[in-house]
Design an enzyme around this catalytic site. Structure first.
Site, PDB file in Angstrom:
ATOM      1  N   GLU A 201      38.777  37.711  41.073  1.00 52.55           N
ATOM      2  CA  GLU A 201      37.963  36.812  41.694  1.00 52.55           C
ATOM      3  C   GLU A 201      37.386  35.677  41.149  1.00 52.55           C
ATOM      4  O   GLU A 201      37.628  34.485  41.546  1.00 52.55           O
ATOM      5  CB  GLU A 201      36.891  37.602  42.489  1.00 52.55           C
ATOM      6  CG  GLU A 201      37.140  38.314  43.605  1.00 52.55           C
ATOM      7  CD  GLU A 201      37.844  39.681  43.565  1.00 52.55           C
ATOM      8  OE1 GLU A 201      38.038  39.867  42.139  1.00 52.55           O
ATOM      9  OE2 GLU A 201      38.025  40.133  44.484  1.00 52.55           O
TER      10      GLU A 201
ATOM     11  N   HIS B 162      29.819  48.485  48.217  1.00 52.72           N
ATOM     12  CA  HIS B 162      30.696  47.736  49.082  1.00 52.72           C
ATOM     13  C   HIS B 162      29.992  47.475  50.392  1.00 52.72           C
ATOM     14  O   HIS B 162      30.666  47.181  51.432  1.00 52.72           O
ATOM     15  CB  HIS B 162      31.908  48.634  49.562  1.00 52.72           C
ATOM     16  CG  HIS B 162      32.796  48.815  48.497  1.00 52.72           C
ATOM     17  ND1 HIS B 162      32.611  49.655  47.246  1.00 52.72           N
ATOM     18  CD2 HIS B 162      34.033  48.179  48.287  1.00 52.72           C
ATOM     19  CE1 HIS B 162      33.879  49.679  46.384  1.00 52.72           C
ATOM     20  NE2 HIS B 162      34.772  48.718  46.814  1.00 52.72           N
TER      21      HIS B 162
END
Lengths: 370, 396
Positions: free
Chosen positions: A99, A168
């Site tokens: 990322e 998450h």
């Protein structure tokens, strides 16, 4: 009734037609005789995202998509299905699981004039790229005195899904919403999603586009206008999903659905709730929120994220600052619990807002015992 | 006796007829005796090295070790397959990343180290946890979100831990566990424990920048860190050659030595880990690349067949399955009969079924557990539920 509704919307831009006011809710619960409404088709949020991406990529060759599994896999959640086939690997780029690297690359491409749409498989993973989002994207137009604008969109699922655990499930609306230089959008329905994503891609500034995994499969009616490829919604404008006169409930993303359900329950008890779908976290539509509270005199804010320094905290403060004399009851915040999200189903349920929490808070503002 | 030699003599059929089939039962060795004699077995392929010497292909083992490899891997395999069914029955929620196919890495590693050494991995952690001494009951209870789980139901599939035997999780963010593992190694060196850390990651995580940052520091500071790339060749749906300019992960450490290992051969894994531990204690970090394979997709939401062919999957199962390799070894060395091994598998199946039944009886966590363990020391700070006026707690 429609006339009064139109009048209330005086503050909106001309494009905001009758269809924008809680079309989904109205169609589902009332018989609507408008001919345009009768032609309304249904679309899932997934289809809304896919079609918006497709149309914007078709309209502007500078728009490209990058992220993990967006190409050959057709998208981790199938949002970008068919796009690789249609636009080729130069415009639909599968990235490695890196990322920080690929976000930096996306921002650099935006510096040069391209219009990247960077997909994060979830915004939890975007934390690896936070420096580029804030320091490289959000602040650059300012630091360069306007020379370098950053027309980039960061999009992906935000907030909790179902049982995916603490790492998450975080909602990042408040974090991004506090940062000048960013625009932060959080659609709810398919129509919001289409209009806001198209607006985000066309916008010359960095936009954080917060989706929700559990909404992807949900189907909503969309107006004929929304299906048109030129459709676009204004950034920075909240939407009144249903009008009410007793209490204002603000929400965004999945929580809008919860607020609407709460409003139905409250209506049976004689409490008329006005549900505002924020649509835009930054800029926050303080005008619409305050106008609503000046009418209802009561406020409940709903969000999935953590309460401290949350979106609700900002909304409550805005109302206290600008509409204090209009408040007939203390402001109420419903938010996620102050804990990392647990996995066990019963604890997870306790850690996230439920419809009954919204109902209870609204009743408190009306001094009804629960 | 070289495995290759044995294998070629029976290449006509996959099933190795045990020598004991021709011998009367009286002359057959009992399973329990003679289990300390040493066997020397060759690994399937030689090791490939980068900036270091390869360890020998000849691995010393014992009958008892081979039998325990078989049993442990069979348990892991059965556990993962049972988890698949539980997930489809919606008793397991969220994400579930299964390890079947990769068992040799967990089992071979344990054979080379102690519980004082540390292991840290990502989210494909059920078997690693079991290898570190976790129980089937703890696994299934955690997967079903019950209080008997290793994280009391609060973690879920991706967040198993067992600190008392050196297992530090269980991490959901790709690549994060590697710097954490180097940190464990830092502490081990700081405290002069004489132990090492194995930080496991996949080919998908191998390109993460933080890995190289942590490796650089580990090399500068001579930390006893062993980076183990479990290369199952696919990072979710992306094949290694589409994600890495250089998929020779054992070489990616550049100045850090590396070894490429057949990850489907538990003995090769054991040899490599033994070698790596000795190296790390003397010379600092080393990378092990385990060439392995997962039969399932990335997770239960991924069929695993849109980016791989079914032929490839069944081919690996046919040619390289880690349990079958050990089964053949055991049979060819006459350490047990086919029936005994099948009985072991039946026993394992029953243990797994019993653990699942017991786990189903385990209750869900009490509501007050929502607020426990936020801090190690909360100073009596207030925490709130979704409705702050309705649910509040004091953090101890």
């Amino acid at each position: 009734m429609w006339g009064i509704v139109r009048q209330r919307l005086g503050g909106y831009s001309a494009y905001y037609s009758l269809q924008r006011i809680g079309l989904g809710h109205l169609l589902n619960s009332l018989k609507c005789y408008s001919s345009e409404a009768a032609a309304a088709k249904k679309m899932t949020v997934r289809e809304a995202l896919n079609s918006a991406l497709d149309e914007e990529m078709s309209a502007d060759p500078k728009v490209f998509l990058m992220g993990e599994e967006v190409g050959e896999y057709q998208g981790a959640y199938k949002i970008s299905k068919g796009l690789l086939e249609k636009y080729g690997p130069e415009r639909v780029c599968d990235t490695p699981i890196t990322e920080a690297g690929f976000t930096g690359i996306g921002v650099g491409a935006a510096y040069y004039g391209l219009k990247p749409v960077v997909e994060f498989m979830t915004f939890n993973f975007a934390m690896q790229a936070m420096d580029h989002i804030i320091n490289s994207a959000a602040k650059t137009n300012y630091m360069s005195a306007g020379q370098i604008s950053v027309p980039i969109v960061f999009r992906g699922p935000n907030g909790a899904a179902a049982g995916v655990g603490a790492q998450h499930s975080q909602c990042y609306a408040a974090w991004y919403g506090s940062c000048p230089g960013l625009k932060v959008l959080a659609p709810y329905s398919s129509e919001d999603t289409r209009g806001l994503l198209k607006a985000a891609i066309r916008d010359p500034d960095p936009v954080i586009f917060l989706e929700n995994e559990l909404l992807y499969g949900e189907s909503f009616p969309v107006s004929a206008e929304a299906v048109d490829s030129s459709f676009c919604l204004p950034i920075g404008k909240a939407k009144i999903e249903i009008e009410g006169k007793d209490v204002t409930i603000t929400a965004f993303s999945k929580m809008v659905g919860y607020a609407l359900k709460a409003a139905e329950i409250l209506a049976k008890e004689g409490i008329s709730a006005e549900v505002i779908n924020l649509c835009s976290i930054r800029p926050l539509d303080r005008a619409t929120i305050n106008a609503s509270v000046r009418k209802t005199n009561r406020l409940v804010t709903v969000e999935e994220g953590y309460p401290q320094h949350g979106v609700g905290a900002e909304i409550c403060t805005s109302v206290i600052e600008e509409s204090f004399e209009y408040l007939d009851a203390p402001v109420e915040r419903i938010a996620g619990a102050d804990v990392p999200l647990p996995y066990a189903a019963n604890l997870e349920r306790m850690a996230l807002p439920q419809v009954e929490d919204v109902v209870r808070a609204a009743k408190r503002t009306c001094y009804r015992s629960v | 006796m070289a495995l290759a030699h044995v294998a070629s003599s029976t290449s006509r059929s996959n099933l190795l007829r045990p020598i004991s089939a021709f011998v009367s039962p009286n002359l057959r060795r009992q399973l329990s005796t003679d289990d300390t004699r040493t066997l020397t077995i060759e690994t399937s392929v030689p090791f490939t090295s980068h900036r270091c010497e390869s360890p020998s292909r000849s691995v010393e083992t014992t009958p008892s070790e081979l039998l325990s490899f078989f049993r442990d891997m069979a348990t892991m395999r059965r556990m993962e397959i049972a988890a698949d069914s539980l997930y489809k029955a919606k008793l397991i929620r969220g994400f579930c990343h299964l390890y079947d196919g990769q068992e040799a890495v967990a089992v071979g590693m344990e054979a080379a180290i102690t519980k004082k050494d540390s292991i840290i991995t990502a989210y494909r952690d059920h078997c690693t946890f079991l290898g570190r001494g976790g129980t089937l009951l703890e696994v299934f209870s955690e997967l079903m979100g019950r209080i008997g789980g290793c994280s009391k139901g609060k973690g879920g599939s991706m967040h198993f831990y067992k600190k008392d035997s050196g297992f530090y999780g269980g991490h959901g963010i790709v690549g994060a566990q590697v710097p954490l593992g180097c940190g464990l190694a830092f502490a081990q060196k700081y405290k002069k424990d004489g132990t090492v850390t194995f930080a496991l990651y996949g080919d998908g995580a191998a390109n993460q920048g933080q890995l190289f940052e942590a490796l650089n520091i580990s090399a500068l500071w001579d930390l006893p860190a062993i980076l183990v790339c479990e290369n199952n060749h696919y990072g979710m749906g992306t094949a290694e050659w589409r994600a890495a300019k250089s998929p020779a992960y054992y070489k990616r450490g550049d100045y850090v030595p590396g070894l490429k290992v057949d990850g489907m051969d538990a003995l090769a894994v054991k040899q490599a880990c033994k070698f790596a531990k000795e190296h790390a204690l003397k010379n600092g970090p080393i990378i092990l690349e385990m060439d392995t394979y997962r039969y399932h997709g990335h997770s239960m939401s991924d069929p695993g067949s849109t980016y791989r062919t079914r032929d490839e999957i069944s081919g690996v199962r046919q040619e390289r399955d880690p349990i079958e390799r050990i089964r053949k070894l055991i049979l060819s060395h006459d350490l047990a009969t086919e029936k005994e091994l099948k009985d072991t598998e039946k026993e394992v199946r029953k243990l797994v079924d019993d653990a699942i039944a017991q786990a189903k009886e385990s209750p869900m966590p009490e509501p007050h557990e929502l607020f426990t363990n936020v801090y190690a020391k909360g100073y009596g700070v207030e925490a709130f539920g979704a409705d702050r006026k309705e649910v509040r707690a004091v953090l101890p």
